[in-house]
Scaffold this motif. Sequence first.
Motif, short mmCIF file in Angstrom:
data_model
loop_
_atom_site.label_atom_id
_atom_site.label_comp_id
_atom_site.label_asym_id
_atom_site.label_seq_id
_atom_site.Cartn_x
_atom_site.Cartn_y
_atom_site.Cartn_z
N TRP A 105 0.83 -1.20 0.00
CA TRP A 105 0.00 0.00 0.00
C TRP A 105 0.87 1.27 0.00
N ALA A 121 0.54 0.84 -4.21
CA ALA A 121 -0.76 1.49 -4.35
C ALA A 121 -0.63 3.01 -4.37
N LYS A 122 0.28 3.54 -3.59
CA LYS A 122 0.46 4.99 -3.54
C LYS A 122 0.84 5.56 -4.89
N ARG A 154 -4.90 1.61 -6.19
CA ARG A 154 -5.28 0.63 -5.17
C ARG A 154 -5.27 -0.79 -5.74
N TYR A 208 -6.74 -4.54 -6.52
CA TYR A 208 -8.07 -4.89 -6.98
C TYR A 208 -8.45 -6.36 -6.77
N THR A 228 -8.09 -3.34 2.12
CA THR A 228 -8.40 -2.12 2.87
C THR A 228 -7.14 -1.31 3.11
N GLU A 229 -7.16 -0.04 2.77
CA GLU A 229 -6.00 0.82 2.97
C GLU A 229 -5.67 0.93 4.45
N THR A 234 -15.80 0.05 -2.69
CA THR A 234 -14.88 0.81 -1.85
C THR A 234 -15.34 2.26 -1.73
N ASP A 261 -13.72 4.79 -2.26
CA ASP A 261 -13.20 5.64 -3.33
C ASP A 261 -13.78 5.26 -4.70
N HIS A 302 -14.43 2.20 -6.26
CA HIS A 302 -13.97 1.05 -7.04
C HIS A 302 -14.78 -0.20 -6.69
N GLY A 338 -2.31 -5.71 -7.68
CA GLY A 338 -2.71 -4.37 -8.10
C GLY A 338 -2.17 -4.07 -9.48
#
Length: 410
Positions: free
Chosen positions: A150, A154-155, A159, A161, A204-205, A263, A265, A267, A292
């Motif tokens: 993450w 992800a950053k 994110r 999937y 989950t972030e 999610t 955000d 998605h 991801g």
Amino acid sequence: MKRLGIGIIGSGFNARFHLQGFVGVRDADILGVWSPNPKNAEETAAIARKLGVGAAKAFPTITAMVKDPAIDAIWVCGPNFARIENFEEIVNAVKGGKKLLGIACEKPLARNVAEAKRIVDMVKKVGIPTGYLENQLFAPHVATGRTLLWARGAKLTGRPYLARAAEEHSGPHMPWFWQGKLQGGGVLNDMMCHSALVVQHLLTEPGKPTNSVRPVRVTGHIASLKWSRPAYAKKLTALMGPEVDYTKSPSEDFASVMIEYATDDGHRVFGEATTSWSFVGAGLRLSAELLGPEYSMSWNTLDSGLKLFFSREVSGKAGEDLVEKQNAEMGLMPVVPSEPAAYGYEAEDRHFVRAFLDGTPGALTFDDGLEVVKVLMTAYQSAEQGKTLDFPPPGIETFVPAVAKGTWKP
């Protein structure tokens, strides 16, 4: 430094795994053990003392253990069929005037949604902080891999999937696990509670609440692949006793679930989970993956880094000194040197001890345990109906799987 005095309900395999995990916890002492079998309680308390994790003693009742001034928190590690009875006694003791800093409960929280809601409601009414014991979220490889992917992948690229998780072995230790009416189901209820939460956790972030990734559709499959075959059903009865008869009352020994999440955000992401009591390998295998746009991670407990080889000339009695649920004693064998640490028990126990002592919310509460049970029951309902279901489906709060009723036919 304040220390947490802990009483354990249960004296079986799971309770003893926690005792080993507490070797790595510096600010807690196991001071009590209760079991319906006094001999087992005495033996488990003796193990705690031998490990140096506390001056544990066996208690005659749960009430006596809860009311003891030295006991600050309870770890509930007994069988599924005793959950309601155990919690009723804990809550009644608390109503009598004893204050507890917390109650932690092993997975699954209950056998079905109605029982899980009853537990949540009982404990909330007396205001005790809770911790849902899901060890795999605290496994070092899962925790480290999730954090790094993450923070770096992800950053920079978006994110993840897709998450996958599996728990597989050759079957449980005790007869009650194999009986749907006592356990609440088969392998799906017993072990999918791990894998279903692991995939959601990976997606989950870090720092965000679990419900920022919400289940919206669930597809479940169950089957009895091995243990209802006549030869293996006979073998299982010989091993576990006449009350376990898979020619008449089978439970599933394989389960899979696909969970679609929405999610915060915007998605749609997916979790795939598989569990099995019909896996033939070196022993217990836990695995997970997270994928991801430009990255991936993978974890497999049998890729332990340590392997031993025993030729045909090396023979001895069966045991589990190399890996849990060990299936062989010769050949090339992986070794998991510290299973309580590798599987997350040590970090999990440390986390909830600290949360209870500090009066801060733990990473997982009984509310999370309730949501897991809802997912499991939806998976059972999906498998019975042969179709994907929106989550949560109508009637989930009163649903009991056919396996748990003893009416399921493979």
